[in-house]
Design a protein around this motif. Structure first.
Motif, PDB file in Angstrom:
ATOM      1  N   ASN A 122      48.223  38.787  47.293  1.00 21.06           N
ATOM      2  CA  ASN A 122      46.769  38.834  47.125  1.00 21.06           C
ATOM      3  C   ASN A 122      46.162  37.570  47.713  1.00 21.06           C
ATOM      4  OD1 ASN A 122      44.093  39.038  46.291  1.00 21.06           O
ATOM      5  ND2 ASN A 122      44.650  40.043  44.362  1.00 21.06           N
ATOM      6  N   SER A 123      45.857  37.614  48.995  1.00 21.86           N
ATOM      7  CA  SER A 123      45.323  36.440  49.693  1.00 21.86           C
ATOM      8  C   SER A 123      43.853  36.186  49.363  1.00 21.86           C
ATOM      9  CB  SER A 123      45.482  36.617  51.201  1.00 21.86           C
ATOM     10  OG  SER A 123      44.793  37.788  51.634  1.00 21.86           O
ATOM     11  N   GLU A 124      43.189  37.151  48.717  1.00 28.27           N
ATOM     12  CA  GLU A 124      41.767  36.987  48.411  1.00 28.27           C
ATOM     13  C   GLU A 124      41.497  35.789  47.504  1.00 28.27           C
ATOM     14  OE1 GLU A 124      39.268  40.763  47.828  1.00 28.27           O
ATOM     15  OE2 GLU A 124      41.294  41.405  47.297  1.00 28.27           O
ATOM     16  N   LEU A 228      41.717  39.489  36.096  1.00 34.92           N
ATOM     17  CA  LEU A 228      42.071  40.347  37.227  1.00 34.92           C
ATOM     18  C   LEU A 228      41.173  41.590  37.332  1.00 34.92           C
ATOM     19  CD1 LEU A 228      45.953  39.977  37.031  1.00 34.92           C
ATOM     20  CD2 LEU A 228      44.420  38.921  38.689  1.00 34.92           C
ATOM     21  N   PRO A 229      40.946  42.327  36.243  1.00 38.55           N
ATOM     22  CA  PRO A 229      40.051  43.490  36.379  1.00 38.55           C
ATOM     23  C   PRO A 229      38.594  43.106  36.648  1.00 38.55           C
ATOM     24  CG  PRO A 229      40.810  43.220  34.100  1.00 38.55           C
ATOM     25  CD  PRO A 229      41.609  42.289  34.931  1.00 38.55           C
ATOM     26  N   ILE A 230      38.151  41.923  36.143  1.00 41.52           N
ATOM     27  CA  ILE A 230      36.791  41.464  36.442  1.00 41.52           C
ATOM     28  C   ILE A 230      36.642  41.243  37.945  1.00 41.52           C
ATOM     29  CG2 ILE A 230      35.219  39.479  36.242  1.00 41.52           C
ATOM     30  CD1 ILE A 230      36.062  39.264  33.306  1.00 41.52           C
ATOM     31  N   HIS A 231      37.640  40.600  38.546  1.00 42.21           N
ATOM     32  CA  HIS A 231      37.594  40.374  39.992  1.00 42.21           C
ATOM     33  C   HIS A 231      37.565  41.697  40.744  1.00 42.21           C
ATOM     34  CE1 HIS A 231      39.769  39.733  43.910  1.00 42.21           C
ATOM     35  NE2 HIS A 231      38.754  38.920  44.040  1.00 42.21           N
ATOM     36  N   LYS A 232      38.369  42.628  40.302  1.00 41.10           N
ATOM     37  CA  LYS A 232      38.436  43.927  40.983  1.00 41.10           C
ATOM     38  C   LYS A 232      37.099  44.657  40.921  1.00 41.10           C
ATOM     39  CE  LYS A 232      41.166  48.180  41.147  1.00 41.10           C
ATOM     40  NZ  LYS A 232      42.314  48.934  40.548  1.00 41.10           N
ATOM     41  N   ILE A 238      29.704  39.069  43.495  1.00 36.39           N
ATOM     42  CA  ILE A 238      29.678  37.675  43.056  1.00 36.39           C
ATOM     43  C   ILE A 238      29.393  36.752  44.241  1.00 36.39           C
ATOM     44  CG2 ILE A 238      31.191  38.068  41.083  1.00 36.39           C
ATOM     45  CD1 ILE A 238      33.513  36.951  42.669  1.00 36.39           C
ATOM     46  N   THR A 239      28.721  35.633  43.937  1.00 34.52           N
ATOM     47  CA  THR A 239      28.347  34.658  44.962  1.00 34.52           C
ATOM     48  C   THR A 239      29.137  33.373  44.833  1.00 34.52           C
ATOM     49  OG1 THR A 239      26.090  35.536  45.018  1.00 34.52           O
ATOM     50  CG2 THR A 239      26.419  33.319  45.921  1.00 34.52           C
TER      51      THR A 239
END
Length: 359
Positions: A122-124, A228-232, A238-239
């Motif tokens: 996961n490079s993000e 993890l689910p928040i990011h997904k 998000i800024t």
């Protein structure tokens, strides 16, 4: 017979070296107050405060200035331990400079330099907002033997002992896992209440540049299973990267957050239009976010950063830090700037601490 003799000598040498390593490790654990049975960092002698920072790109100067400021204002009876996550190209520079400082201050601090570690495949995460800033989201699992720490961004300057902000851990109730200061004090200039496209904590959000983290409680809470689910779900809305993710999490779990006073994360937004952070006891932690330590837009922030950067470890702080800072603050550009109006608060708290520390 000869072979047997060689084997015996080899075994003796290896055993001696192993005993040396064990002894050396125990000395380090004793020095830093680490309980070798639990690994929780329980102080058996003087207090020890752990500070974590993530340095990538061109953040070497800022990180070293942050560390120097913490040492400059540290009480002699407290010990600091810095945990630095850094890109490979910075590790040698950190090792050399911190090694030099530790030679001068062998009793006051220790440090650990670690490579960056993000979830596999996961490079993000590494490029989320500023390079590597999201590393802090994974500290609970990366530092399994650490109970609590203070995370700071690289663009932080301490103007008070780390012990001052650390004492807020004692004010946590039974459910709180972290502490952050508000993002804004005035809704008229608030970013989250005007522009955010996602949930955020409270009415104005929180800033993540200074963060007390009870890692033990965060692990019990299963922090990363929430992150993890928040990011997904929100990554396209998000800024401010990891700060937005933290805001979203505490929107859903407000009972988990303790709110710090604004003087423990004092930013240009607190003074560039009008003074909106009452700090009767002085500004405790300066945060030069958005590059203000290197900008002439609010020269007070640059003056404070340069005074710390130019100070030489283990020289007289009054002559080599406080007096140069006072002179820099007299500059017309500082005096006439909006943030220049809080210069006295910076000088007052520094003078008070030095008079106590060096009297």
């Amino acid at each position: 017979m000869k072979l047997r003799k060689v084997l015996i000598i080899t075994c003796v040498v290896i055993a001696t070296y192993v005993l040396y390593l064990i002894h050396h490790e125990n000395i380090n654990k004793s020095f830093f107050g680490i309980n070798s049975n639990t690994g929780l960092g329980i102080s058996t002698q003087r207090p020890i405060f752990r500070i974590a920072v993530v340095a990538c790109g061109q953040r070497l100067r800022e990180t070293l200035a942050m560390i120097k400021s913490a040492l400059l204002f540290n009480h002699y009876h407290d010990r600091l331990y810095f945990i630095i996550f850094a890109e490979d190209h910075l590790i040698t520079s950190f090792s050399e400079k911190l090694g030099d400082w530790q030679t001068l201050l062998p009793e006051e601090f220790g440090y650990q330099i670690l490579p960056l570690q993000f979830p596999p495949n996961n490079s993000e995460w590494k490029t989320l907002f500023k390079p590597c800033a999201a590393q802090r989201l994974f500290l609970p699992s990366l530092l399994q033997s650490t109970e609590s720490l203070l995370y700071v961004d690289t663009d932080i300057i301490f103007l008070s002992p780390v012990a001052d902000v650390w004492n807020f851990f004692k004010k946590f109730n039974g459910s709180q896992i972290a502490a952050l200061a508000p993002e804004h004090e005035d809704e008229n200039i608030g970013w989250y209440n005007r522009f955010a496209r996602h949930p955020y904590y409270g009415s104005l959000g929180v800033n993540s540049g200074v963060m007390l983290m009870n890692l033990t409680r965060m692990r019990v809470f299963k922090w990363e299973e929430h992150i993890l689910p928040i990011h997904k779900e929100y990554k396209l809305r998000i800024t401010w990267g990891d700060q937005d993710i933290i805001n979203i999490l505490f929107y859903y779990h407000p009972e988990k957050l303790y709110v710090l006073p604004c003087e423990y994360n004092y930013r240009p937004d607190h003074c560039m239009y009008m003074s909106v952070c009452p700090s009767p006891n002085g500004i405790k932690i300066f945060h030069g976010n958005r590059g203000y330590f290197h900008s002439s837009k609010q020269p007070l922030f640059r003056a404070v950063f340069e005074a710390v950067e130019n100070y030489q470890i283990e020289t007289d702080p009054y002559s080599n830090f406080l007096l140069p800072l006072k002179e820099a603050i007299k500059d017309t550009l500082v005096v006439d700037s909006n943030c220049g109006k809080v210069s006295n608060s910076v000088i007052w708290i520094a003078s008070k601490i030095f008079s106590y520390k060096y009297s």
